[in-house]
Every structure is written in structure tokens, then in C-alpha cells.
Design a protein around this motif. Structure first.
Motif, PDB file in Angstrom:
ATOM      1  N   GLU A  91       0.863  -1.182   0.000  1.00 15.04           N
ATOM      2  CA  GLU A  91       0.000   0.000   0.000  1.00 15.04           C
ATOM      3  C   GLU A  91       0.897   1.229   0.000  1.00 15.04           C
ATOM      4  OE1 GLU A  91      -2.570  -0.457   3.405  1.00 15.04           O
ATOM      5  OE2 GLU A  91      -3.749  -2.036   2.418  1.00 15.04           O
ATOM      6  N   VAL A  92       0.745   2.066  -1.035  1.00 14.40           N
ATOM      7  CA  VAL A  92       1.663   3.184  -1.244  1.00 14.40           C
ATOM      8  C   VAL A  92       0.901   4.493  -1.439  1.00 14.40           C
ATOM      9  CG1 VAL A  92       3.463   1.718  -2.241  1.00 14.40           C
ATOM     10  CG2 VAL A  92       1.752   2.775  -3.750  1.00 14.40           C
ATOM     11  N   TYR A  93       1.639   5.591  -1.312  1.00 14.67           N
ATOM     12  CA  TYR A  93       1.069   6.900  -1.620  1.00 14.67           C
ATOM     13  C   TYR A  93       2.175   7.822  -2.096  1.00 14.67           C
ATOM     14  CZ  TYR A  93       2.569   9.103   2.868  1.00 14.67           C
ATOM     15  OH  TYR A  93       3.271   9.618   3.918  1.00 14.67           O
ATOM     16  N   GLY A  94       1.787   8.899  -2.797  1.00 10.37           N
ATOM     17  CA  GLY A  94       2.786   9.841  -3.266  1.00 10.37           C
ATOM     18  C   GLY A  94       2.203  10.822  -4.267  1.00 10.37           C
ATOM     19  N   ASP A  95       3.015  11.833  -4.600  1.00  9.05           N
ATOM     20  CA  ASP A  95       2.725  12.761  -5.696  1.00  9.05           C
ATOM     21  C   ASP A  95       3.466  12.219  -6.899  1.00  9.05           C
ATOM     22  OD1 ASP A  95       2.675  14.786  -7.561  1.00  9.05           O
ATOM     23  OD2 ASP A  95       3.817  16.217  -6.373  1.00  9.05           O
ATOM     24  N   ILE A  96       2.726  11.725  -7.897  1.00  8.61           N
ATOM     25  CA  ILE A  96       3.354  10.941  -8.960  1.00  8.61           C
ATOM     26  C   ILE A  96       4.094  11.779  -9.989  1.00  8.61           C
ATOM     27  CG2 ILE A  96       1.706   9.063  -8.646  1.00  8.61           C
ATOM     28  CD1 ILE A  96       0.331   9.933 -11.217  1.00  8.61           C
ATOM     29  N   SER A  97       3.912  13.113  -9.983  1.00 12.14           N
ATOM     30  CA  SER A  97       4.656  13.981 -10.901  1.00 12.14           C
ATOM     31  C   SER A  97       5.836  14.585 -10.166  1.00 12.14           C
ATOM     32  CB  SER A  97       3.763  15.094 -11.441  1.00 12.14           C
ATOM     33  OG  SER A  97       2.816  14.578 -12.339  1.00 12.14           O
ATOM     34  N   GLU A  98       7.029  14.274 -10.625  1.00  9.52           N
ATOM     35  CA  GLU A  98       8.217  14.717  -9.890  1.00  9.52           C
ATOM     36  C   GLU A  98       8.309  16.236  -9.823  1.00  9.52           C
ATOM     37  OE1 GLU A  98      12.931  13.503  -9.531  1.00  9.52           O
ATOM     38  OE2 GLU A  98      11.655  12.535 -11.018  1.00  9.52           O
TER      39      GLU A  98
END
Length: 319
Positions: free
Chosen positions: A96-103
Motif C-alpha cells: 500500500e503506497v502513496y505519493g505525488d506521482i509527478s516529480e
């Protein structure tokens, strides 16, 4: 989920022309699922958060930096890894992951954003979801919390300093208050909001909650070591800075020497903040109308575009 179960197309919100989200954002039942590069994972999206940058991209404000439409909007994601690229070391299927996918926030050349059943992202921008947060809470965090953190690092905010946060009830501002107080150790945190949101600012850790409908923050006798502008107050922001202090902003207008910056997304920030998130010292702030179901994504954008949302707006479940 086995790789074989991953479809070639999925449901997604897509814009094929630039314009207002209400005019150009359309539901597509068979948009291609992205191919996974060797340093990426494929995510089954559970929740996706909206940010002002999303509707600005749909308007075409950064089109010189972005792939030509059709594109799927969305930076923030929380979901489950269903496929990993050959060079991926951090994650496995089922994580289970999370993040802002645009660098990069503005020149983020991604055709496949997070407002779809599946999206791909580099392992460098993703972190394991804190176990105490649900997917909606996790999706609300990455872009906003990383933006605030990067701003405070640039400002070299340190314990004992004072800070004024302009727009304290918004997505970035509501997290900035908490980071300033609980992570960077600011001795005095002031923030602005409208009358109904002042109690929220205090609950997040603001020592001084300023009602911008009744007071001009720049005319207060108190000045600050750092002024952090999330709403674009221009020259007014500078008038609140102490001599020798600093002013940072994430949106225009600004006045020199205020520093305007855009986020460089990195999982390292999420990993640094994990103890604060897991302990509850820093908490997600969700708009009362959140979550919006996937079918109501246009309504979610309409609410975001009022600029009166509290904290973050999240779309869930997907689909």
C-alpha cells in the motif's frame, strides 16, 4: 492481484482539449492503462486528491511543459502496487503506497495521472502508506505536505523563529501550520483565514489566528521571521516580514525579494515525516465534503475551484 488480472484499458477522467474542467474533463471507460517503465510500479488507485495545479493544467497554463492531450489529471495517489518494473527495489506487489506521482509540479510530463483506476509512478516519488491512515487520508497528503516542507527547508525555518502562513485553512496551509509547529519547532505560528475557519487554525497549532475579513495582517505591529504565502498576496506579504526575514510563495502574484518555488516531489520527504504522521502529531485535513465518488469528479473540481475548500478534496472510491 496477479499481473494477468490487469486490464489493458480502464475507467479514467480525461481531457482532450484545454479549458475549464467543467467543459473539457470527460469520463472515459476505456482509456489505456499505462505501460510500466523499469523504475516504476503500476498502482491500483484507491483514492486520489485534487490540487489547484490540476485545474491549471487542464486550463492549459503549462501546456508547453506537458504531453499533448488526451491526458488524465491528478498528482496525488494512494493505492496498491499491482506490478513492479524490473529495476524497482523498494516495493512489491500488494504494498500500500502513496505519493505525488509527478516529480515536478509544473513541468510534470505525465499523460497518466491519478484520476483513473490504474496509474504508474516512479519508486522515487512513492512511500509506504502509514498504517494509521486510511487511503483517503493518505491521498490527501503528498503534494501539499511536500510543498510546505520544501518551503520551510528553503526558508531555513528553525526552532525559536516566528512564521506567518497566509491561507492557513487551505490544502498546503493547513499542513504548513502543523509542520511549522511540530516538525520545525517554530516558537510562534500565525496564520490567516476567514472568520469561520479560525478555530481550525488554532486546533492545528496556530498561536495567532488572523481573520483576513476583519484585519489587515500587514498592518499588525508584529512582524515575522518567515512569511509563507500560499494564496498570492504580493507586496502585502513583504510588509509582514521582520527586517532580515524571508518571504516564500507558491503562487503569484509575488513581489521581490519573495521567492516563488515549485515542488520537486520526493519520497524522502514522506519517509522523513512518517513518524509525525504515525504518531498523530501531523494530521491530514479533509474538506467536509470529502470524499467525492469517482462519478462526481466534476463536482469535486467545481468545489476546489471556489477556492473556499478546507484542507484537501479527495476522490474515492475509484471507480
Amino acid at each position: 492481484m496477479a499481473t494477468a488480472a490487469i486490464p489493458s484499458v480502464n475507467k479514467a477522467w480525461v481531457y482532450s482539449d484545454y479549458g475549464k474542467s467543467s467543459d473539457v474533463l470527460k469520463f472515459d471507460e476505456s482509456f489505456p492503462v499505462p505501460e510500466v517503465k523499469e523504475d516504476e510500479v503500476l498502482i491500483k488507485v484507491v483514492a486520489a486528491a485534487l490540487n489547484p495545479i490540476d485545474y491549471k493544467k487542464i486550463l492549459g497554463l503549462f501546456k508547453e511543459h506537458n504531453p499533448p492531450p488526451p491526458n488524465v489529471p491528478g498528482h496525488d495517489v494512494a493505492g496498491v502496487v499491482v506490478k513492479v518494473g524490473s529495476q524497482v527495489k523498494k516495493f512489491k506487489v500488494g504494498d500500500e503506497v502513496y505519493g505525488d506521482i509527478s516529480e515536478k509540479v509544473r513541468p510534470g510530463p505525465r499523460k497518466f495521472g491519478s484520476l483513473a483506476e490504474y496509474t504508474a509512478a516512479g519508486e522515487n516519488v512513492l512511500a509506504l502508506k502509514p498504517k494509521n491512515l486510511n487511503f483517503v487520508e493518505a491521498a490527501s497528503l503528498p503534494l501539499a505536505i511536500e510543498t510546505a516542507y520544501e518551503g520551510f527547508e528553503r526558508a531555513q525555518l528553525s526552532s525559536g523563529q516566528s512564521i506567518l502562513i497566509l491561507g492557513g485553512a487551505g490544502g498546503v496551509g493547513s499542513l504548513a501550520i502543523q509542520l511549522a509547529k511540530h516538525v520545525f519547532g517554530a516558537s510562534r505560528v500565525a496564520a490567516t483565514a476567514s472568520t469561520a475557519k479560525l478555530d481550525l487554525l488554532r486546533s492545528l497549532g496556530a498561536d495567532l489566528a488572523i481573520d483576513y475579513t476583519k484585519e489587515k495582517f500587514e498592518e499588525l505591529p508584529e512582524k515575522f521571521d518567515v512569511v509563507y504565502d500560499t494564496v498570492g498576496e504580493g507586496e502585502r506579504a513583504l510588509k509582514a516580514v521582520k527586517e532580515g526575514g524571508k518571504s516564500f510563495a507558491i503562487t503569484v502574484p509575488i513581489a521581490a525579494p519573495t521567492v516563488l518555488y515549485g515542488l520537486t516531489s520526493t519520497a524522502a520527504t514522506l519517509e522523513k515525516l512518517k513518524p509525525y504522521l504515525e504518531s498523530g502529531k501531523v494530521k491530514p485535513v479533509l474538506d467536509p465534503k470529502t470524499p467525492f465518488p469517482f462519478s462526481k469528479t466534476l463536482e469535486a473540481f467545481a468545489h476546489l475551484e471556489t477556492k473556499h475548500a478546507i484542507g484537501k478534496i479527495v476522490v474515492h472510491p475509484i471507480p
